[in-house]
Each structure stands twice: as structure tokens, then as C-alpha cells.
Design a protein around this motif. Structure first.
Motif, short mmCIF file in Angstrom:
data_model
loop_
_atom_site.label_atom_id
_atom_site.label_comp_id
_atom_site.label_asym_id
_atom_site.label_seq_id
_atom_site.Cartn_x
_atom_site.Cartn_y
_atom_site.Cartn_z
N HIS A 150 0.82 -1.20 0.00
CA HIS A 150 0.00 0.00 0.00
C HIS A 150 0.86 1.26 0.00
CE1 HIS A 150 -3.38 -2.62 0.98
NE2 HIS A 150 -2.61 -3.16 1.89
N GLY A 151 0.33 2.32 -0.65
CA GLY A 151 0.96 3.63 -0.64
C GLY A 151 0.02 4.66 -0.03
N PHE A 152 0.57 5.68 0.65
CA PHE A 152 -0.24 6.64 1.39
C PHE A 152 0.29 8.06 1.16
CE2 PHE A 152 0.38 2.69 3.78
CZ PHE A 152 -0.93 2.20 3.81
N GLU A 153 -0.58 9.05 1.45
CA GLU A 153 -0.16 10.44 1.37
C GLU A 153 0.83 10.79 2.46
OE1 GLU A 153 -3.72 12.70 1.66
OE2 GLU A 153 -4.43 12.20 -0.36
N GLN A 154 0.66 10.19 3.62
CA GLN A 154 1.51 10.46 4.76
C GLN A 154 1.59 9.22 5.63
OE1 GLN A 154 0.24 13.89 7.00
NE2 GLN A 154 2.10 13.99 8.23
N ILE A 155 2.74 9.05 6.28
CA ILE A 155 2.93 7.87 7.13
C ILE A 155 3.79 8.26 8.32
CG2 ILE A 155 5.01 7.04 5.96
CD1 ILE A 155 3.91 4.18 6.22
#
Length: 425
Positions: A347-352
Motif C-alpha cells: 500500500h501507498g499513502f499520502e503520509q505515514i
């Protein structure tokens, strides 16, 4: 009144959800409500609220504080569950702890910090155009022309910071180059000045202090307890105390970065970049963020480089408690993700946020934000999503359950601050 720090084993680890605060009610009562904070065990929440046109206070699960101030800043819970904030009244700043304010007030306070057990609190302070550290309301006896990079010993009983000991007039280049800065520990300065210093750190036992320094405009070195290394480098990142007492630092020479310990190379390998060092809690081995070649980012542990590469950034290296696993966050393009044991999540996210391991090292989780909504992931799978806000997950001592703390975003949970304990599948 001080509260005893509760060990995680004493927390409520029964599965289920409980509402600890209702932001809708707070907004209805006060109008202006800042982003809430939540207790480490999720049993309480608090927020800065406006009680009048130019008057602010703090509301918590236990009710509204009696104190009223012109400004409130840096609200937080400590490990002992005490609630603290920097507060200002008529231009005088102090620290409020559980609705009780330090006896002394100052022209300004910033960089508040707490000991790991929450018992001690400190900050940088300005008073009468002079600067110092303040610990549990008591300011250093000696003050200085400037202060930065405040650090606290693990036990919370000592402070250290970079201080300016020589007055500088604007444009006085010669005096600047001769050295106007040093480190003060509990107000007592080292005997040598430098062009500048940064990344002040205590050893684990709190007995030693290290900082990176510039000995001239072009030469960098490491200073431990006021004594400089003999070696000089073209650049340095944050120094780190190793388990055996040595100091390790990423150092640049001849256009390459290398890991150096007490002035000598610790690893044979060199890098286009090396920084953000961490140590294995068991063996004491070192890992860090590296670029084996320009623009390619990964982790290196004990001189062994991961095969995984990120094109934009790698951050937040974290060892598992048993020292056998290593995780980090990484970015390709606009997407952040988590990598663990040299394998990347799907998964990829805007912020982590930084990875969190379970005490048994079997699980790794983090909080993320994507499309404006927050979620908590464990082992690459979402355990809760669609939240207005979330805090880092906390694993039970046996690693079988996870505590979720968040603000609901829809349905009956909308606007509610909650805690929920889930079994890890």
C-alpha cells in the motif's frame, strides 16, 4: 498532584471500544476547539478551547480547567498521565501541569520536553534578553546570549544545550569565526568555544554529552564532554552513543559518507549519504538510512545494505525489541509506505508515521493518512480506517492485541475520541 506511571501490563487490554471524549459537545460548548491529545493508554483526552473572546483554557475528559490564559501551546500527556502545556498571561509564559502553574514565569518558553517516565519537565527559556534551560520550574543560575538544541538526560535530571557565550554584533565575522558557541550542561559550560554546534545528545546513563561541531568554517568534528576528536571531516550528521560507550557518527570526507566510531571507520563501506543512525537494543549494532548511490535510498545495518531501493526518501529506521528486525518508512513519487525486513508493503499513502513494533517483535504497525482520512495498519493490513484522526498503535505486552486511539469520522463514531483494543489476526 503527580500520578504514578502505569506500566502497559496494568492497562485495560480487554477487547472492545470505549468513547473517552465527544468533540461535538466540546465544539458546541466552546466553539473553538484545537486538535485533541490523548493519554498513552487511551483512557482520557484533552484539547485547548476558547472560553471567551481572547481567553483560552483546557478541557479534558475530567472537565474544564479552572485556569484561563491569553495563549496556550504544546498541550500533551506525559507517561505518568499528567497533562501539561505552555501558557501565557499578560505576556508572561509558564508551564501548567494538571491545572497548576509553575511559580516562576518567563518572557518566553519553547521546546517543552518530558522525561521518559513523565516526572520531569523542561523547556528553553528567555528571560530579560538572556537565555537558559528550565527544569521543573527552576531556571539555570547562569544565562546566555542564545540557546538551542536543548536535550534532556533519560532520567530527566539533567539538561544540555548549545549556548552562545560571546556577544556578537551584526556583521562581526571575525568574532564569529573565532568561536562564540559551546555546550552548557545544567548551566555549566564546556571550556572550549566553537563556530557552532548541534545535535546535543546524552548517553543512556545520562553521564556523558556529545555534540557535532564546526571547529572552523570548513572543518567538522565531534565533541564529547568538552573534548574534541583529533579528526576533522567535511561534514557530520547526528552523533550517537553506542552500547559500549563509543560515539558513532556519519562523517563526510572526500565526497563520501562513512560510519565513524571514536574517530576511526567502523564500517568499510562508503555512501553517497548516511544518516539517522539507530542501534540494535540487544547487540548494539548500528543501522541507518543510506544512499548507496546518488538518488537511491535504503537502509544499512551492520555494514549490510538492503536490496530494496526508494527513489525519493527513506526515514524513521526502527529496530524491533529483539534486534532481529528492522523497519522504516519510504517514499516513491507521491506515495509513502512502510518497509520491514527488506520487504515493502503493497500500500501507498499520502503520509505515514514511524513504524511501531510489538514487544515480542512479531508485528509491526503504523498510522497513515490517505485522501484526507486516517487509518492504522498492522503487518500491512488496515485494522481501522476512515478516521478523522489517529494516533500511533500500541501493542499489548504479549503482542497479541493492539490499542487503537482515534477520532471517528462517520456514523455513531463521528467526532468521538475513542480507544479500541483489537485481537491481532
Amino acid at each position: 498532584m503527580k500520578q504514578k506511571t502505569m506500566m502497559k501490563a496494568e492497562w485495560d487490554w480487554q477487547t472492545g471500544r470505549r468513547i473517552v471524549a465527544d468533540l461535538n459537545q466540546w465544539k458546541k460548548a466552546y466553539g473553538y476547539v484545537e486538535v485533541p491529545v490523548i493519554r498513552p493508554d487511551g483512557e482520557g483526552a484533552a484539547a485547548i478551547v476558547r472560553t471567551d473572546e481572547a481567553e483560552f483554557s483546557i478541557v479534558s475528559s475530567e472537565g474544564l480547567w479552572e485556569g484561563r490564559w491569553d495563549k496556550i501551546w504544546k498541550l500533551r500527556y506525559g507517561a505518568d498521565h499528567r497533562l501539561s502545556a505552555l501558557v501565557a498571561e499578560m505576556g508572561a509564559w509558564s508551564m501548567a501541569v494538571d491545572d497548576e502553574v509553575w511559580e516562576e514565569s518567563f518572557d518566553f518558553l519553547w521546546t517543552p520536553m518530558q522525561s521518559s517516565d513523565g516526572r520531569h519537565m523542561a523547556a528553553s527559556v528567555q528571560q530579560g534578553r538572556q537565555y537558559a534551560g528550565v527544569l521543573d520550574g527552576i531556571i539555570w543560575e547562569k544565562t546566555f546570549f542564545a540557546i538551542n538544541d536543548l536535550a534532556m538526560a533519560p532520567a530527566g535530571d539533567r539538561l544540555a544545550a548549545v549556548v552562545q557565550t560571546v556577544a556578537l554584533q551584526e556583521g562581526d565575522i571575525e568574532k564569529f569565526q573565532s568561536g562564540c558557541f559551546t555546550v552548557a550542561v545544567n548551566g555549566e559550560t564546556w571550556h572550549q568555544n566553537f563556530v557552532n554546534l548541534w545535535d546535543v545528545r546524552f548517553s543512556a546513563d545520562g553521564l556523558h554529552v556529545v555534540a557535532a561541531a564546526r571547529s572552523s568554517l570548513y572543518d567538522y568534528t565531534v565533541v564529547v564532554d568538552g573534548k574534541s576528536w583529533n579528526q576533522r571531516f567535511d561534514g557530520l550528521w547526528e552523533p550517537l552513543f553506542l552500547k559500549d560507550g563509543r560515539v558513532a557518527v556519519p562523517a563526510r570526507s572526500g565526497g563520501k559518507w562513512q560510519l565513524v566510531a571514536d574517530g576511526s571507520p567502523l564500517w568499510s563501506r562508503t555512501f553517497a549519504q548516511l544518516w539517522q543512525l539507530v542501534t540494535d537494543p540487544v547487540s548494539g549494532n548500528v543501522a541507518g538510512v543510506c544512499a548507496p548511490e546518488f538518488g537511491k535510498w535504503t537502509l544499512v545495518a551492520d555494514d549490510r545494505v538492503w536490496g530494496l531501493r526508494f527513489g525519493d526518501m527513506v526515514m524513521d529506521p526502527v529496530f524491533s525489541p529483539d534486534g532481529r528486525r528492522l523497519a522504516c518508512t519510504g517514499k516513491n513519487g507521491n506515495a509513502w509506505t512502510l518497509a520491514c525486513d527488506d520487504k515493502v508493503w503493497d500500500h501507498g499513502f499520502e503520509q505515514i508515521w514511524a513504524p511501531v513494533f510489538s514487544p515480542d517483535s512479531a508485528h509491526v504497525g503504523c498510522r497513515v493518512r490517505d485522501k484526507g482520512r486516517y487509518a492504522v495498519y498492522v503487518n500491512g493490513k488496515a485494522v481501522v480506517s476512515g478516521l478523522d484522526f489517529a494516533w500511533d498503535p500500541v501493542f499489548s505486552p504479549d503482542g497479541r492485541r493492539v490499542l487503537i486511539r482515534g477520532v471517528g469520522g462517520e456514523g455513531d463514531l463521528a467526532g468521538k475520541v475513542f480507544r479500541e483494543v483489537l485481537e491481532i489476526g
